[in-house]
Structure formats: structure tokens, C-alpha cells
Design an enzyme around this catalytic site. Sequence first.
Site, mmCIF file in Angstrom:
data_model
loop_
_atom_site.group_PDB
_atom_site.id
_atom_site.type_symbol
_atom_site.label_atom_id
_atom_site.label_comp_id
_atom_site.label_asym_id
_atom_site.label_seq_id
_atom_site.Cartn_x
_atom_site.Cartn_y
_atom_site.Cartn_z
ATOM 1 N N ASP A 45 0.853 -1.186 0.000
ATOM 2 C CA ASP A 45 0.000 0.000 0.000
ATOM 3 C C ASP A 45 0.892 1.241 0.000
ATOM 4 O OD1 ASP A 45 -2.927 0.743 0.285
ATOM 5 O OD2 ASP A 45 -2.015 1.995 1.828
ATOM 6 N N LEU A 46 0.543 2.223 -0.850
ATOM 7 C CA LEU A 46 1.326 3.453 -0.901
ATOM 8 C C LEU A 46 1.084 4.288 0.353
ATOM 9 C CD1 LEU A 46 0.966 4.644 -4.610
ATOM 10 C CD2 LEU A 46 2.563 3.005 -3.626
ATOM 11 N N ASP A 76 -4.553 2.616 -4.477
ATOM 12 C CA ASP A 76 -3.088 2.603 -4.359
ATOM 13 C C ASP A 76 -2.607 1.314 -3.695
ATOM 14 O OD1 ASP A 76 -4.211 3.173 -1.901
ATOM 15 O OD2 ASP A 76 -2.611 4.530 -1.262
#
Length: 626
Positions: free
Chosen positions: A242-243, A285
Site C-alpha cells: 500500500d502506498l 493505491d
Amino acid sequence: MAQFGHLRRQVPAMYFMVAVSAATLAYTHRIVAPPWLYLYLPTVLIGLSLVRLAQWLVPLPAHQVGEAFASSMLRRTELFSAVLSIGFVGWALMLDRFGGPYEHGHVAVFIGITVMGCILCLTHLPRAAHTVFVVVLGTFLAYCIVLGTEVLAAMAINIVIVGLISLKVLRNYFASFLALEESRRALETERIAAQRLSEENARLAHSDSLTGLPNRRYFFARLDAMLARDRSAAPFCIGVIDLDRFKPVNDTLGHAQGDRLLQAMGDRLRPLCNADVTIARLGGDEFGLIVEGTMDAAARVGQQICDAIQRPVQLGDTVVSVGSSGGLAAWPDAGHTAHDLFDRADFALYHAKKNHRGTCVRFSGVLERMIRSEQALEAALQAAELERELDIAFQPIISTRTMEISGLEALARWSSPTLGPVPAEMLFTTAERLGIARSVTLALFGKVLAQIPRMPPAMRVSFNLSPADVADVETVHGLLTMIAATATRADRLVFEITETSLIHDPEIARGALEQLRATGARIALDDFGTGYSSLSTLHQLPLDVLKIDRSFAARLDDPVGRRLVGAIRTLARTLSLSCVFEGIETEIQLMEATLAGYDYAQGYLLAKPDSLDAILAMDFPGRAAA
């Protein structure tokens, strides 16, 4: 190619027929004709026919039979048809000069039957069939009319008419053959186009249009396929990446730039994919990872992904830097189903974002015990009687000048019948995960409102709101309704929010705070100095109080730290905000905070959280408002 395929089955039979017929004709003329005419010349002609027969029968490798080769064979067949037609008809007519009626009849039969057989065998090569017809029957008809008898001429005319009809049938058949082949070719072209379209649709169905990576459907299809393997197969791992800090990019620069950022991430991650590594975009994201190998191999790939993502990205005139965190789970240790593996990888991601941002955390026995603990918490909270099990403790906020209580902060307490006392942080985290944060918040606020009449009239009470509370319109409406339904003056309430509440949706947060402040309540920004607030944020929000995070208390004995907290106090005074210094635990800290200009303090040195009765019984000189 189609012509060649059909002729390959028919032409050898034609050459065999011609050779046998010629040998039979030569044999019947062995007595009446000279040796060169019944032996030597037919031997040459029959030999040429057998050579051509052998050439058509020779097995050919598939790679050699192309359009060029087929065209060459067809052209040579047409040439040899003309050559052999001239040779055989000339030889037959020369034989016709010898012998009696039977021998002359055999020559006519030889010419007629052989021509009909050749036309039949050359159906798929009309030009060669026409050549044979014209050369053989044209020569034979002319010969019969000029030199033959009336009967022989009639026979020749009859053979020619039959030949013409055969050619007409041949042309009709060949036209149908061409139409069929064209139709077949068109169907094959459409089939190939449909197959390519199907392959392209399949690729698009399993690809993410933005990043070019495999999509969520492909990820779980591949995961299911790997789970279907025998349990003795080599291990593999999955991951969820996950960003970090992606939402501020979207909110600040816009979704178009957010999409460009994701495209850049896709360009960086594609080179990391190979036969053993699959990286897919699961949505937003979030990215999925499948690594065929051990957990060590998966951890190396996960770290490569984190390193690739954290490199700055140029978006127009702006350079953006985001990070990523990941969670990894191994099969079969972490689970045997896609649901179990993904849940455990997701939990490891949650742990990474909470405690080890920028790294990939492996799911382990420690995390398994945490999951079981959280599951127990969820079960206990779902079954909890909130009105009976929840309680409130109060911690005084003290005036540093007079050492009097200026207000109280309400702190949640949960004592579960099955688990015992549960920390407040775990209570709210679990409530948000279960979707019952509103019920917990309103139940606690009701208990605070019930205690206010027992407090001195000038004393304010601070009540904490989580980011989920501030972002939830129904929760804010419930608070307003409860205030209106009681006789409590709203100006005795202080709602504390954290800086995190301002990140997710500043506009919603601002609207909620303005509604609460419109009742007369005050708004305090808790844990100031540890989040993302800027000067413009402080200026735009409806704030009354800053509560300085406890981490600054440890720096009060440091000259740089004292200058920093002094600057914060100056900033607050400029914005007409009151300040409360949290986490005061020593006399030195209290003295330095007072010298720095902080009028209010809170901490274990001054008073620990306790029941309202215990707080009211404390020996303080007075009760003054902040």
C-alpha cells in the site's frame, strides 16, 4: 496451396494411368510397328511419366511446402502436361500408320480415354487440363479429318464433344472450388481475427488499464490456481503493498496527477515481474504480490518494491515522493485458502503501516496471536452492554499560575466481563473496525453529560473525538442532539480533535467543528506538533485551544527544545489560542513550561486520571475557568 493439396492426391494416378495405357498400346503394336516406335520411344515417354509420378509421391517436410513451392510444382505440371501431350499424341498417331482396324481402334480408344482421364485428374489445374485437351484432341481431330476415314473422323468429333462437355463441368467445379476456398479463407481470417480479439479481451480483462499491471481478477485467479496445486508443491508467498502519503497527492494536486503517479509506479514495478514474481494492482493505491519461493525471497522482492516506489516522481513542475508499506504471508504456514492468506497479509500490512512504515512485515506467530487477540476484542465489544461496561475517568487540567483545576479531560474506560480492563486506544480501534464507533462515542458522551451537573459551575470538560467521529455526519448530529436535550450549557464543553482528523477530508472536518462551536462549545487541537498542521490550517479552522503533545515535555530541559516550545507558544498567542502543555511528569518540566508562557498544564505530576468523586475531593485552593 489448396490446389496443390488436391493435385498431390490426383496427379500420381494420372501419370500411372498414362504409363499403363501407353505400355498397353505399345504391346498391341509390337508385331506391326518397328522397334523404335513400339519400344524405344514409348520407353522414353513412359519413363518421363514415372519420373513425374515419383516426384509427386516423394514425402515433403511441412516447412518446405509453402506457397512458392506449390506454385512451382503447378507451373511444372502445366509445362509437362504440354510436353507429354505432344509426345504421346505424336507417338500414338505414328503408331496409327501401322496395323489393321483393331490397332487403329486401339489408338483412338487410347487417345480418347487418356484425355478424359487426364481432364478428370487435372480438375484442380484447369489450364493444364485445357492444354491436354487442345494439344491431344485438336491434333487427333485434325489428323482424322485430313487423313482418316469417315468413321474415324466421326469418332474424333464425338470424343471432342465429350471433352468439351467435360471441360465445361470442370470449369463449373473449379469455380465452386475457388468460391469454397475463398469462403474458407475468409472464415479462417475471421477466426484468426476473433482469436486475436479474444486474446486481447482476455489480456484487457486481466490487466489494469492505468498501470499496465495485472489486475485484481488476475491476481486472485492465479492465487486460486496455485492453491489448487498439491500440498507437497513448492511454497509460495503473497503480499499486499500500500502506498504511503498517496491521498495528500490526490487531494493537493488532483486525481489526474494521482493517476500519473500510479502510472509511474506501474512503470517501475513491471520490470520486477518474471515467471516467479507477479505484481498486480488490486485497486486504488493497493498492489498485490505473489512470489513462488520462500518468505526470504518474498521479503527481498517486497523490499525492492518499497525501494522502487520511494524514489521521487516528477509530476509536471512538482516533485512528489511517496513511500510504501507491505505485508507478507506464506503458504501453507499462514493459511490454506485465498481468504486466509490475504487476510493475514493485510493484517501484516496494517502492522507495518502502524509500526514499521516503509518496510514489508512478515506475518508471524506474534501477529497470529495479535489477530486472535483482536478477534477476541471484536467478539467482546459486539456482545458488550455499552451503558453498563463503559465508564469515564477524568484528568485535571491545572493552571500553572495558581495550581488550581481549570478543567477536566474525560477519558474512556472499558471493563469487559470476559477480557477485563481494555485500553481506550484498543476500544476505539476495534469499534471503528466493527463500524460501531458512533455508538461508543455517543454512549461515552452521554456519561459525560450526566456527570457535568455534579461539577463546579465554572468547570469545563474536554471530550475527545476520533477522526471517524469528526468525519461522520450522523455522529456530529447525535452530539448536537444530546447537547440540546440536556440542561448543560454548551460553553462548558471542549471537543478535542487530533491533527489526523484534518487530513482525510478538511472540508467535512471544518464543517463539523463549526457546527459544534456554534453551540458555544470550544474546540481544542490535541497532540499538536506531531502531525501535519500548518499555519494556514490553524488559521482556517475554528480552534480555541492548542494542546501541546507530551513528546515536547521531554525536551524542556534542552535549550533547543525550550526555544521550540517557546515559538509554539508565541504562535498560539498570535492566533489568540489558549495552550495546554500535556505530559508534565517532573517539577523541572512544570517550571520550564511555566517560564515558556504556558498557563495550563496536564500530566501525572499534577494529577492522574480518576473518578469524578476522587477529583472533586482533591485539595486544591479553588476552581477557576480556563
